[in-house]
Enzyme design. Sequence first.
Site, mmCIF file in Angstrom:
data_model
loop_
_atom_site.group_PDB
_atom_site.id
_atom_site.type_symbol
_atom_site.label_atom_id
_atom_site.label_comp_id
_atom_site.label_asym_id
_atom_site.label_seq_id
_atom_site.Cartn_x
_atom_site.Cartn_y
_atom_site.Cartn_z
ATOM 1 N N HIS A 48 0.569 -25.213 -20.304
ATOM 2 C CA HIS A 48 1.819 -25.266 -20.070
ATOM 3 C C HIS A 48 2.287 -26.725 -19.973
ATOM 4 O O HIS A 48 3.809 -26.881 -20.206
ATOM 5 C CB HIS A 48 2.066 -24.661 -18.866
ATOM 6 C CG HIS A 48 1.785 -25.289 -17.498
ATOM 7 N ND1 HIS A 48 0.877 -25.069 -16.880
ATOM 8 C CD2 HIS A 48 2.184 -26.369 -16.712
ATOM 9 C CE1 HIS A 48 0.401 -25.965 -15.764
ATOM 10 N NE2 HIS A 48 1.604 -26.662 -15.824
ATOM 11 N N ASP A 78 -4.550 -21.111 -19.954
ATOM 12 C CA ASP A 78 -3.540 -22.040 -19.582
ATOM 13 C C ASP A 78 -4.256 -23.452 -19.956
ATOM 14 O O ASP A 78 -4.389 -24.553 -19.374
ATOM 15 C CB ASP A 78 -2.986 -22.185 -18.293
ATOM 16 C CG ASP A 78 -1.833 -23.385 -18.070
ATOM 17 O OD1 ASP A 78 -1.395 -23.742 -19.036
ATOM 18 O OD2 ASP A 78 -2.010 -23.638 -17.151
ATOM 19 N N SER A 176 -0.887 -30.875 -12.743
ATOM 20 C CA SER A 176 -1.329 -29.942 -13.632
ATOM 21 C C SER A 176 -2.170 -30.658 -14.727
ATOM 22 O O SER A 176 -1.761 -31.639 -15.367
ATOM 23 C CB SER A 176 -0.375 -29.256 -14.420
ATOM 24 O OG SER A 176 0.056 -28.176 -13.428
#
Length: 205
Positions: A48, A78, A176
């Site tokens: 993402h 992901d 992330s």
Amino acid sequence: VLVYSSSSLASSSSSSSSSSSSAASEGSGVIVGQDNSGKYTYIITCAHVVSGASTIKVTTSDNKTYDATLVGTYSDNDIAVLKINATNLKPATFANSDKLVQGQSTYAVGNPEGTFSDSITSGIVSALNRKITVQLDNDDSSSSSDYGRFGQLYSSSKTISISVMQTDAAVSPGNSGGGLLNGNGDPIGIVNAKSSDTNSEGLGF
């Protein structure tokens, strides 16, 4: 490493004119190795963080910035792999996550808020083998899921279910793709999501 990506978004204001804008995402990544020629270094991050990006740049801990190429993604978990034209960068040695135990120390390393590079927060493995459902959307704040991701470059909504470990180490937008480390400094996972419930604390995955 720090991972920055941007994409161009076309928009029209009338039948005779058009304009474009850009969306940016900031995250983190972990160096995982080099190719056989030794010319390229590979980096793992979250899908993402780089989804839909037209430009990706990586900044290493010595403040050198490289243009990055997306090698491949596995959006259902992901995960994305990037490569940069760089040598002599030390790869991480991943620990065996099957040997994790509840209560083990964890350290989240990354680039929270896209500003505070090389930050480390500490916690424990709160639980193993959690199953969470996450809606990937252009705007995490409008997601119906209880768990929000930090990137905002998905062009359409998609809901996925993933198996994760739970930690109470503090994670923020920009974390992330960064490593979740054990007490030896070896990655045991990749920071992916956190609870989007404003009443919850210490729910990272």
